[in-house]
Scaffold this motif. Structure first.
Motif, PDB file in Angstrom:
ATOM      1  N   THR A 143      -0.424   1.246 -10.731  1.00  0.00           N
ATOM      2  CA  THR A 143      -1.456   0.587 -10.350  1.00  0.00           C
ATOM      3  C   THR A 143      -1.124  -0.569  -9.331  1.00  0.00           C
ATOM      4  O   THR A 143      -0.114  -1.016  -9.585  1.00  0.00           O
ATOM      5  CB  THR A 143      -2.288  -0.182 -11.642  1.00  0.00           C
ATOM      6  OG1 THR A 143      -1.325  -0.954 -12.200  1.00  0.00           O
ATOM      7  CG2 THR A 143      -2.755   0.985 -12.561  1.00  0.00           C
ATOM      8  N   THR A 144      -2.035  -0.880  -8.540  1.00  0.00           N
ATOM      9  CA  THR A 144      -1.774  -2.183  -7.646  1.00  0.00           C
ATOM     10  C   THR A 144      -3.099  -2.836  -7.354  1.00  0.00           C
ATOM     11  O   THR A 144      -4.198  -2.097  -7.804  1.00  0.00           O
ATOM     12  CB  THR A 144      -1.365  -1.636  -6.319  1.00  0.00           C
ATOM     13  OG1 THR A 144      -2.198  -0.445  -5.524  1.00  0.00           O
ATOM     14  CG2 THR A 144       0.067  -0.753  -6.374  1.00  0.00           C
ATOM     15  N   ASN A 145      -3.035  -3.845  -6.843  1.00  0.00           N
ATOM     16  CA  ASN A 145      -4.513  -4.587  -6.434  1.00  0.00           C
ATOM     17  C   ASN A 145      -5.315  -4.863  -7.416  1.00  0.00           C
ATOM     18  O   ASN A 145      -6.579  -4.360  -7.644  1.00  0.00           O
ATOM     19  CB  ASN A 145      -5.030  -3.567  -4.898  1.00  0.00           C
ATOM     20  CG  ASN A 145      -4.378  -3.613  -4.013  1.00  0.00           C
ATOM     21  OD1 ASN A 145      -3.515  -4.552  -3.788  1.00  0.00           O
ATOM     22  ND2 ASN A 145      -4.469  -2.336  -3.302  1.00  0.00           N
ATOM     23  N   GLN A 146      -4.711  -5.309  -8.746  1.00  0.00           N
ATOM     24  CA  GLN A 146      -5.732  -5.339  -9.942  1.00  0.00           C
ATOM     25  C   GLN A 146      -6.405  -6.610  -9.629  1.00  0.00           C
ATOM     26  O   GLN A 146      -5.785  -7.815  -9.470  1.00  0.00           O
ATOM     27  CB  GLN A 146      -4.729  -5.367 -11.121  1.00  0.00           C
ATOM     28  CG  GLN A 146      -3.793  -4.268 -11.458  1.00  0.00           C
ATOM     29  CD  GLN A 146      -3.265  -3.978 -12.511  1.00  0.00           C
ATOM     30  OE1 GLN A 146      -3.581  -5.100 -13.614  1.00  0.00           O
ATOM     31  NE2 GLN A 146      -2.115  -3.176 -12.713  1.00  0.00           N
ATOM     32  N   ASN A 147      -7.744  -6.708 -10.162  1.00  0.00           N
ATOM     33  CA  ASN A 147      -8.564  -7.651 -10.262  1.00  0.00           C
ATOM     34  C   ASN A 147      -9.615  -7.476 -11.353  1.00  0.00           C
ATOM     35  O   ASN A 147     -10.533  -6.817 -11.506  1.00  0.00           O
ATOM     36  CB  ASN A 147      -9.576  -7.672  -8.632  1.00  0.00           C
ATOM     37  CG  ASN A 147     -10.290  -8.918  -8.806  1.00  0.00           C
ATOM     38  OD1 ASN A 147     -10.259  -9.954  -9.447  1.00  0.00           O
ATOM     39  ND2 ASN A 147     -11.069  -9.002  -7.772  1.00  0.00           N
TER      40      ASN A 147
ATOM     41  N   VAL B 280      -5.193   3.010  -8.018  1.00  0.00           N
ATOM     42  CA  VAL B 280      -4.263   3.926  -8.808  1.00  0.00           C
ATOM     43  C   VAL B 280      -3.646   4.899  -8.175  1.00  0.00           C
ATOM     44  O   VAL B 280      -4.269   5.587  -7.068  1.00  0.00           O
ATOM     45  CB  VAL B 280      -4.988   4.442 -10.077  1.00  0.00           C
ATOM     46  CG1 VAL B 280      -5.294   3.527 -11.159  1.00  0.00           C
ATOM     47  CG2 VAL B 280      -6.069   5.420  -9.710  1.00  0.00           C
ATOM     48  N   ARG B 281      -2.440   5.305  -8.274  1.00  0.00           N
ATOM     49  CA  ARG B 281      -1.682   6.382  -7.767  1.00  0.00           C
ATOM     50  C   ARG B 281      -1.463   7.683  -8.467  1.00  0.00           C
ATOM     51  O   ARG B 281      -0.959   7.438  -9.917  1.00  0.00           O
ATOM     52  CB  ARG B 281      -0.367   5.837  -7.314  1.00  0.00           C
ATOM     53  CG  ARG B 281       0.434   6.954  -6.398  1.00  0.00           C
ATOM     54  CD  ARG B 281       1.699   6.544  -6.221  1.00  0.00           C
ATOM     55  NE  ARG B 281       2.612   6.675  -7.122  1.00  0.00           N
ATOM     56  CZ  ARG B 281       4.041   6.498  -7.415  1.00  0.00           C
ATOM     57  NH1 ARG B 281       4.767   6.226  -6.316  1.00  0.00           N
ATOM     58  NH2 ARG B 281       4.535   6.594  -8.493  1.00  0.00           N
ATOM     59  N   ILE B 282      -2.121   8.803  -8.318  1.00  0.00           N
ATOM     60  CA  ILE B 282      -2.073   9.813  -9.179  1.00  0.00           C
ATOM     61  C   ILE B 282      -1.344  11.048  -8.479  1.00  0.00           C
ATOM     62  O   ILE B 282      -1.476  11.279  -7.381  1.00  0.00           O
ATOM     63  CB  ILE B 282      -3.630  10.368  -9.268  1.00  0.00           C
ATOM     64  CG1 ILE B 282      -4.247   9.280  -9.804  1.00  0.00           C
ATOM     65  CG2 ILE B 282      -3.636  11.420 -10.451  1.00  0.00           C
ATOM     66  CD1 ILE B 282      -5.724   9.701 -10.085  1.00  0.00           C
ATOM     67  N   ALA B 283      -0.427  11.719  -9.263  1.00  0.00           N
ATOM     68  CA  ALA B 283       0.364  12.974  -8.610  1.00  0.00           C
ATOM     69  C   ALA B 283      -0.853  13.861  -8.271  1.00  0.00           C
ATOM     70  O   ALA B 283      -1.635  14.125  -8.858  1.00  0.00           O
ATOM     71  CB  ALA B 283       1.185  13.659  -9.696  1.00  0.00           C
ATOM     72  N   SER B 284      -0.987  14.444  -6.974  1.00  0.00           N
ATOM     73  CA  SER B 284      -1.741  15.406  -6.639  1.00  0.00           C
ATOM     74  C   SER B 284      -2.163  16.448  -7.505  1.00  0.00           C
ATOM     75  O   SER B 284      -3.518  16.865  -7.465  1.00  0.00           O
ATOM     76  CB  SER B 284      -1.507  15.777  -5.286  1.00  0.00           C
ATOM     77  OG  SER B 284      -1.348  14.714  -4.225  1.00  0.00           O
TER      78      SER B 284
ATOM     79  N   LEU C 266     -10.905   2.221  -8.252  1.00  0.00           N
ATOM     80  CA  LEU C 266     -11.669   2.211  -9.637  1.00  0.00           C
ATOM     81  C   LEU C 266     -12.286   1.041  -9.590  1.00  0.00           C
ATOM     82  O   LEU C 266     -11.611  -0.127  -9.498  1.00  0.00           O
ATOM     83  CB  LEU C 266     -10.560   2.826 -10.742  1.00  0.00           C
ATOM     84  CG  LEU C 266      -9.806   3.717 -10.609  1.00  0.00           C
ATOM     85  CD1 LEU C 266      -9.144   3.884 -12.080  1.00  0.00           C
ATOM     86  CD2 LEU C 266     -10.453   4.826 -10.449  1.00  0.00           C
ATOM     87  N   GLU C 267     -13.453   1.037  -9.925  1.00  0.00           N
ATOM     88  CA  GLU C 267     -14.333  -0.047  -9.984  1.00  0.00           C
ATOM     89  C   GLU C 267     -15.059   0.257 -11.491  1.00  0.00           C
ATOM     90  O   GLU C 267     -15.780   1.201 -11.453  1.00  0.00           O
ATOM     91  CB  GLU C 267     -15.300  -0.199  -9.114  1.00  0.00           C
ATOM     92  CG  GLU C 267     -16.086  -1.433  -9.115  1.00  0.00           C
ATOM     93  CD  GLU C 267     -17.137  -1.649  -7.519  1.00  0.00           C
ATOM     94  OE1 GLU C 267     -18.381  -1.702  -7.745  1.00  0.00           O
ATOM     95  OE2 GLU C 267     -16.462  -1.799  -6.638  1.00  0.00           O
ATOM     96  N   PHE C 268     -15.160  -0.749 -12.278  1.00  0.00           N
ATOM     97  CA  PHE C 268     -15.758  -0.611 -13.445  1.00  0.00           C
ATOM     98  C   PHE C 268     -16.054  -2.006 -14.114  1.00  0.00           C
ATOM     99  O   PHE C 268     -15.457  -3.307 -13.885  1.00  0.00           O
ATOM    100  CB  PHE C 268     -14.878   0.255 -14.419  1.00  0.00           C
ATOM    101  CG  PHE C 268     -13.383  -0.268 -14.585  1.00  0.00           C
ATOM    102  CD1 PHE C 268     -12.919  -1.297 -15.565  1.00  0.00           C
ATOM    103  CD2 PHE C 268     -12.488   0.004 -13.517  1.00  0.00           C
ATOM    104  CE1 PHE C 268     -11.573  -1.753 -15.550  1.00  0.00           C
ATOM    105  CE2 PHE C 268     -11.335  -0.515 -13.648  1.00  0.00           C
ATOM    106  CZ  PHE C 268     -10.830  -1.346 -14.612  1.00  0.00           C
ATOM    107  N   GLY C 269     -16.819  -1.948 -15.100  1.00  0.00           N
ATOM    108  CA  GLY C 269     -17.237  -3.215 -16.023  1.00  0.00           C
ATOM    109  C   GLY C 269     -16.244  -3.653 -17.085  1.00  0.00           C
ATOM    110  O   GLY C 269     -15.316  -2.538 -17.521  1.00  0.00           O
TER     111      GLY C 269
END
Length: 204
Positions: free
Chosen positions: A163-167, A176-180, A142-145
């Protein structure tokens, strides 16, 4: 992306043995994730059991169980790989490789005897396995302002997304990991956030 939330596989390596008319059939069941991993295991098995007459196998890959192969390795067509695959299918498994090595005992078993022997050896190995139900997830970047971070994180929290790799900078990025089974609904919620971009990464 996967259509179901779970799939069945084996937790760890196991083996089974079947003997018939002097021949010994040793079945080796491995949890696997890729064709490259399977190739390595087959090479190692041939080295370890270099004295065996045949190294027959079958495998199933993918959460949808849509990638598979059988190999009779010199046995009459359909007498080895197919019955091995049949045991994988009867247990509803995926991401599994079963190799059955045969040490020839000097007596021919015939088509029916071979099918029974390879099926029995594979069944014994899988019976000795611990079967695990694995949950399927889709991973997105996810990329957002920064101004909409609160809206994004509310969805993450409300739906218990890992969530991982937060910046978090001027342009924020998280994985983000989402149940399929909930992916479509979650993406629908995220799409309402102005300026947010989603990129599918992989399913696991």
């Amino acid at each position: 992306m996967a259509e179901t939330d779970t799939y069945l596989t084996i937790k760890a390596f196991s083996q089974g043995v079947y003997k018939e008319k002097g021949s010994t059939f040793i079945a080796l069941a491995h949890p696997v994730r890729s064709a490259a991993e399977i190739k390595t295991i087959l090479e190692e098995t041939r080295k370890e059991h270099h004295g065996a007459r045949h190294h027959c196998y079958a495998y199933m890959l993918g959460q949808k169980r849509d990638t598979w192969r059988t190999n009779d390795d010199g046995e009459p067509s359909g007498t080895a790989g197919k019955p091995i695959l049949g045991q994988i299918n009867s247990n509803g498994l995926t991401n599994v490789l079963v190799v059955v090595v045969r040490y020839f005992g000097g007596r021919l078993l015939g088509t029916g005897g071979l099918i029974h022997a390879y099926r029995s050896a594979a069944a014994e190995a899988l019976k000795n396995c611990e079967i695990a139900e694995m949950k399927v997830h889709d991973y997105f970047n996810l990329e957002f302002g920064y101004p909409v971070m609160k809206d994004v994180m509310k969805i993450v929290k409300d739906h218990d997304l890992l969530t991982t790799n937060q910046n978090f900078e001027e342009i924020c990025r998280i994985t983000v990991r989402i149940a399929s089974s909930t992916t479509e609904r979650i993406l629908g919620l995220l799409s309402r956030i102005e300026g947010l971009r989603t990129t599918f990464l992989y399913t696991d």
